[in-house]
Design a protein around this motif. Structure first.
Motif, PDB file in Angstrom:
ATOM      1  N   LYS A  49       0.866  -1.184   0.000  1.00 28.22           N
ATOM      2  CA  LYS A  49       0.000   0.000   0.000  1.00 28.22           C
ATOM      3  C   LYS A  49       0.898   1.227   0.000  1.00 28.22           C
ATOM      4  N   GLY A  50       0.430   2.267  -0.684  1.00 27.05           N
ATOM      5  CA  GLY A  50       1.213   3.485  -0.726  1.00 27.05           C
ATOM      6  C   GLY A  50       0.401   4.665  -1.200  1.00 27.05           C
ATOM      7  N   THR A  51       1.047   5.814  -1.189  1.00 33.61           N
ATOM      8  CA  THR A  51       0.414   7.045  -1.674  1.00 33.61           C
ATOM      9  C   THR A  51       1.405   7.750  -2.595  1.00 33.61           C
ATOM     10  N   SER A  63      -4.201   6.947  -3.308  1.00 32.53           N
ATOM     11  CA  SER A  63      -3.860   5.767  -2.519  1.00 32.53           C
ATOM     12  C   SER A  63      -3.815   4.586  -3.491  1.00 32.53           C
ATOM     13  N   VAL A  64      -2.788   3.790  -3.374  1.00 32.65           N
ATOM     14  CA  VAL A  64      -2.606   2.678  -4.300  1.00 32.65           C
ATOM     15  C   VAL A  64      -2.379   1.395  -3.505  1.00 32.65           C
ATOM     16  N   TYR A  65      -3.091   0.361  -3.941  1.00 28.49           N
ATOM     17  CA  TYR A  65      -2.909  -0.985  -3.407  1.00 28.49           C
ATOM     18  C   TYR A  65      -2.505  -1.851  -4.591  1.00 28.49           C
ATOM     19  N   GLN A  67       0.738  -6.614 -10.099  1.00 34.17           N
ATOM     20  CA  GLN A  67      -0.598  -6.980 -10.553  1.00 34.17           C
ATOM     21  C   GLN A  67      -1.624  -6.573  -9.496  1.00 34.17           C
ATOM     22  N   ASN A  68      -2.893  -6.689  -9.852  1.00 30.00           N
ATOM     23  CA  ASN A  68      -4.031  -6.365  -8.973  1.00 30.00           C
ATOM     24  C   ASN A  68      -3.922  -4.961  -8.386  1.00 30.00           C
ATOM     25  N   MET A  69      -3.606  -3.991  -9.237  1.00 26.05           N
ATOM     26  CA  MET A  69      -3.454  -2.618  -8.781  1.00 26.05           C
ATOM     27  C   MET A  69      -4.823  -1.950  -8.630  1.00 26.05           C
ATOM     28  N   ASP A  70      -4.972  -1.211  -7.536  1.00 24.76           N
ATOM     29  CA  ASP A  70      -6.207  -0.479  -7.277  1.00 24.76           C
ATOM     30  C   ASP A  70      -5.828   0.926  -6.805  1.00 24.76           C
TER      31      ASP A  70
END
Length: 196
Positions: free
Chosen positions: A136-138, A179-181, A161-164
């Motif tokens: 997780k990050g920003t 915000s990125v997961y 992969q599976n980026m949100d």
């Protein structure tokens, strides 16, 4: 010259015909059979000489094949050195990715999950296991684009992969940041070699 009687001539003709017949039989059963055997032996000799030449060629190539194998084994060993170990994988991913992240401005990865291991992954029949880490990050949109491109170029055996992505919402957070997961999938090498 003496004239031979008719009986003597017939005997002489019989002896000559008999001698010719015996010589023909000897030729057919003796010399001809040996010629066929000799021809067969020549064919076998030619085949064995060809096999010998082929074997000598392979022997001469043996050194080159051995050197090529050693060279490829060194390349594989260097590539495997960059793969995730099966022990202390969590610490390894933090120690591997943190220097990369710290060299990038605008992206902050603040959470790493414990790895999830799997025997099946991106490539069927691949000889390594796979470890999936959830991060997780920003950061700003353009910084993430460059971050992901640089990441996959710096770590060619890892996959994202599976980026949100979502808008950074909450008090005190910058509205322009996202915000990125996402998941990082890395091949895992066994630290203990398999015995066969």
């Amino acid at each position: 010259m003496n004239k031979l009687s008719k009986a003597q001539r017939e005997k002489l003709i019989g002896v000559v015909v008999g001698a010719i017949a015996v010589m023909a039989l000897l030729w057919y059963f003796g010399v001809n059979a040996k010629e066929e055997e000799l021809s067969h032996t020549r064919d076998k000799t030619a085949q064995m000489e060809k096999r010998l030449r082929d074997a000598e060629s392979l022997i001469r190539q043996g050194d080159a094949i051995g050197e090529n194998l050693n060279h490829r084994a060194e390349i594989l060993q260097k590539r495997e050195a960059g793969l995730a170990p099966d022990r202390d994988t969590y610490i390894w991913i933090i120690n591997t990715i943190n220097p990369f992240i710290q060299s990038r401005k605008g992206v902050n990865i603040y959470s790493y999950s414990q790895p999830e291991f799997s025997d099946t992954g991106l490539i069927p029949g691949f000889p390594y296991r796979w470890a999936t880490f959830h991060l997780k990050g920003t950061g700003y949109y353009q910084d993430f684009g460059k971050f992901f491109a640089d990441f996959e170029n710096s770590f060619p055996y890892f996959r994202i992969q599976n980026m949100d992505m979502s808008v950074n919402a909450g008090p005190g957070l910058e509205a322009e940041k996202l915000s990125v997961y996402f998941d990082v999938v890395a091949p895992v090498i066994n630290s203990v070699p398999e015995t066969k």
